[in-house]
Enzyme design. Sequence first.
Site, PDB file in Angstrom:
ATOM      1  N   SER A 156      33.855  27.972  36.609  1.00 52.11           N
ATOM      2  CA  SER A 156      32.527  27.910  37.212  1.00 52.11           C
ATOM      3  C   SER A 156      32.271  26.500  37.729  1.00 52.11           C
ATOM      4  O   SER A 156      33.024  25.999  38.559  1.00 52.11           O
ATOM      5  CB  SER A 156      31.485  28.383  36.207  1.00 52.11           C
ATOM      6  OG  SER A 156      30.239  28.608  36.829  1.00 52.11           O
TER       7      SER A 156
ATOM      8  N   GLU B  46      32.422  39.234  39.859  1.00 56.93           N
ATOM      9  CA  GLU B  46      31.756  37.962  39.582  1.00 56.93           C
ATOM     10  C   GLU B  46      30.228  38.064  39.554  1.00 56.93           C
ATOM     11  O   GLU B  46      29.565  37.661  38.603  1.00 56.93           O
ATOM     12  CB  GLU B  46      32.138  36.925  40.656  1.00 56.93           C
ATOM     13  CG  GLU B  46      33.550  36.412  40.566  1.00 56.93           C
ATOM     14  CD  GLU B  46      33.728  35.313  39.548  1.00 56.93           C
ATOM     15  OE1 GLU B  46      32.756  34.973  38.843  1.00 56.93           O
ATOM     16  OE2 GLU B  46      34.848  34.795  39.433  1.00 56.93           O
TER      17      GLU B  46
ATOM     18  N   HIS C 271      31.305  37.316  36.013  1.00 56.18           N
ATOM     19  CA  HIS C 271      31.546  35.881  35.905  1.00 56.18           C
ATOM     20  C   HIS C 271      31.694  35.479  34.432  1.00 56.18           C
ATOM     21  O   HIS C 271      30.913  35.904  33.578  1.00 56.18           O
ATOM     22  CB  HIS C 271      30.365  35.139  36.527  1.00 56.18           C
ATOM     23  CG  HIS C 271      30.563  33.669  36.662  1.00 56.18           C
ATOM     24  ND1 HIS C 271      31.526  33.118  37.471  1.00 56.18           N
ATOM     25  CD2 HIS C 271      29.905  32.620  36.107  1.00 56.18           C
ATOM     26  CE1 HIS C 271      31.454  31.799  37.408  1.00 56.18           C
ATOM     27  NE2 HIS C 271      30.482  31.476  36.582  1.00 56.18           N
TER      28      HIS C 271
END
Length: 508
Positions: free
Chosen positions: A208, A321, A421
């Site tokens: 990230s 995601e 994610h």
Amino acid sequence: MRLIPAAAILLSMIMPTTPAVADQGSAALVRTDKGVVKGEILRDHRAFRGIPYAEPPVGELRWKPPRPAKPWAGVRDATAYGGQCAQPAGYGSQASYGEDCLYLNVSTPPRGRKLPVMVWVHGGNNTTGDSASYDLSKLAVQGDVVVVSVNYRLGVLGWLAHPGLEAGERYQAGNYGLLDQQAALRWVRRNITAFGGDPGNVTLFGESAGSADICAQLASPAAAGLFHKAIAQSYSCAYPTRTQSAAEASAVSFAQTVGCTGDAVSCLRALPVKTLVEAFKEPNPYAVAGGDGVLPAQPYEAFAGGRFNRMPVMHGNTLDEMRLFVSDPITAAEYEAYVRRTYGPNADAVLARYPAANYADPRIALATLLTDFGTPLATCGHQDALGLFARAGVPAYGYQFADRTAPPLIDIPGYEEGAAHAAELPYLFPRLFGGELNAEQARLSDAMVGYWTSFARNGRPAAQAPRWPLFRSSGDVLSLAPGPDGIQLADTAARSNCAFWKSLTTSE
């Protein structure tokens, strides 16, 4: 419709379970360049926590490049984590306001010399997160590598780009978090031999915001020689970062918001941390591309022009995601309205390609669209980044984590989070979100640890079957899912309609 703020990423993590401590011996004592530390000898690894790699960035050192930690006398206890960096409250975590936070942690196998080194940069939108959340033991033990995790300044203290902070300095304001990470890498270069690691074989990896920072470090002349391989998880290295002008304008506005005009820098340094943290609302406080030696150009421009720290790169994302960020229920009409507002004359083509009726939930339609294209996490952006690296002539490997049964970071009732994610993280760091993986997931975890650590060892993720080829075209991406045939090559560009999206952008 509401998108979960990216600043909330990775705040619901549960602290890892610590194995029982075995008898302590001399192996628990390690001499660093600043003094001796005493860690723990655990059942299958050694753990050293809370080692300072820089001076506390407090007082006049607030918004300054990190300075080396001061030496200490005697033996420093390294069994407890250092304080986390100041950050706002989020999912599962309370706000914290400590500035004394530049610490790192080291986990090693029971013994070994000149082992590969992996340095972890946590995610959290560069505003939240803490290295203490991550259990490094599986990578260290199963992969036979030395693993380091670092804290770095977050939010307003790590990424504020006020032009007044640059006076007399040779760096671009707003990149203090990057400078912290580089200071930690210099600590590794000086000290990791004493922990059994090889300072000439360091892999920098992160997820990230940590991935975005690794993209910036690849493009940073100041990071040259500090690491030798890179793994960027779930943030495309082809996505633009902040420009100097935009970041400075935002910082000037912030200073005015907290009442700092005139000598804004002195005023800002005098304010309580809590005031600064609670007032800072910049949505994406990432690296600033300016004209200095920290990040002179946009990373994607550096990659395209071949002006970057050249090394093997592993780069990938998850299959779903953006499902993490689409939270509140929406109707099909609201979904269509969003698409029309966002894509204008191309909306009909987008709706034909992503009709709400094809999905169990309009949120999934929207999340699928956003996962495919147009966001920093998007699959097509990761394809673009892999292409940049391949054309630059560096070894590049692409992956996509595809276990839709993975433990979710945030469990949204009545919603299928899928491979959202951060879903791959518990497969590298045990019990990150709580609970255990099932048998098939555990086998996938073993395979992923094998790929990640073999890449760290020799630049090729080749410890497991099937073979993972170099990225040369869109079909060279390794899809990672549980089951007998779960790990296989996939054309993720075709699955994410990248040719369709490219046709829209080139026709505009």
